[in-house]
Design an enzyme around this catalytic site. Structure first.
Site, short mmCIF file in Angstrom:
data_model
loop_
_atom_site.label_atom_id
_atom_site.label_comp_id
_atom_site.label_asym_id
_atom_site.label_seq_id
_atom_site.Cartn_x
_atom_site.Cartn_y
_atom_site.Cartn_z
N LEU A 45 0.84 -1.04 -0.06
CA LEU A 45 0.07 -0.18 -0.10
C LEU A 45 0.98 0.99 -0.06
CD1 LEU A 45 -2.91 -0.47 2.67
CD2 LEU A 45 -3.19 -0.08 0.24
N ASP A 46 0.51 2.27 -0.86
CA ASP A 46 1.38 3.62 -0.78
C ASP A 46 1.26 3.91 0.64
OD1 ASP A 46 1.84 3.31 -3.42
OD2 ASP A 46 0.33 4.70 -4.15
#
Length: 308
Positions: A45-46
């Site tokens: 996930l960013d």
């Protein structure tokens, strides 16, 4: 300083990742809390994004790659009239444009962005060109051509919108269910381009990966406040990653050959494909049964001491 003592830990942790933390940093912090000797995640996930990050410990890491191909669901917040170089709120503003679109215009676009569509991967991504990640080139001001990729948006819903005094769109919150390889930042940009005003992603929360959801997920802060026994109770079993596969139970006589990597015949013939294999109610691993009725082991779980 006392040296950290690592131990065997098997299971799946549904982590609710906080904003501002990379997936790897979140993994390492969780790993230390459990003193897990072996750990991995199931896709990043960013740092800006929050939400579901399934983490695998011990034997569960053998099946972590399967979730990379899984469908995912997100809640995304989009800001209209402003574009950035990264496609999200962490980038530098590129352009500001007036917005004349109203919520009805956004709703009218939903069919256009649902189903099989193509996306051009962003420069700020981990994709590589000549062995170098694209985000490194982007930071150097270099932009290279990227080939469009086909992805699938299974569902796109407008949850709510915010407008200015004239009724023009300012923000929208979207629910997106999509295939692997989908960039929600690009989806936000493409919707903004279709509305003629530009847009960027301001918030992103992942709520589902495959069959796993945020229900029962824990934060790092919550885990840190638990004792060892309560923390261990937060782990789902290894086979939580295999729940979508048909279950096959084998006899004690078949257990031995399978655990040594050898196929075994089964009375129940049929081309079943990938299956999860159990003996006496205990997961042995993942295998595949072909049309010839033979069950072939693919990835087997190493029994913990006392369970051999």
């Amino acid at each position: 300083m006392q040296k950290k003592r690592w131990q065997r830990v098997d299971g799946v942790l549904l982590l609710d990742k906080p904003q501002g933390l990379s997936s790897n940093t979140a993994l390492q912090q969780a790993r230390r809390l459990f003193s897990a000797a072996k750990a991995g995640h199931t896709g990043t996930l960013d740092p800006m994004a929050t939400g579901l990050l399934p983490l695998c410990f011990g034997e569960a890491t053998k099946f972590s790659a399967d979730l990379l191909d899984a469908d995912k669901t997100y809640e995304a917040e989009v800001c209209f009239g402003v574009t950035t170089d990264t496609g999200d709120a962490e980038g530098e503003i590129r352009e500001r444009r007036p917005v004349t679109a109203v919520p009805a215009d956004l709703l009218a676009l939903v069919p256009r962005f649902t189903g099989p569509i193509t996306q051009v991967p962003p420069m700020y991504s981990a994709l590589k060109r000549d062995g170098k990640p694209l985000y490194e080139l982007a930071r150097q001001g270099v932009e290279v051509e990227r080939q469009p990729r086909q992805i699938t948006i299974h569902a796109l819903d407008v949850l709510d919108t915010a407008c200015d005094e004239a009724g023009h769109l300012v923000r929208a919150r979207l629910a997106v269910s999509c295939s692997k390889g989908t960039y929600i930042r690009v989806l936000a940009e493409d919707i903004g381009a279709a509305l003629g005003c530009g847009a960027h992603l301001t918030a992103l929360r992942r709520t589902r990966v495959g069959t796993l959801t945020l229900d029962g997920a824990a934060t790092l802060a919550q885990l840190d406040g638990l004792d060892e026994a309560a923390r261990a109770a937060c782990l789902a079993p290894v086979d939580a990653l295999l729940s979508t596969l048909p279950r096959v139970d084998v006899t004690p006589a078949q257990h031995g050959p399978l655990s040594h990597g050898n196929p075994v015949p089964r009375e129940a013939a049929g081309d079943i494909g990938k299956v999860r294999i159990y003996a006496n109610g205990v997961l042995l691993g993942m295998g595949e049964q072909g049309s010839d009725g033979w069950l072939r082991p693919k990835r087997m779980v190493q029994a913990a001491e006392g369970n051999a």
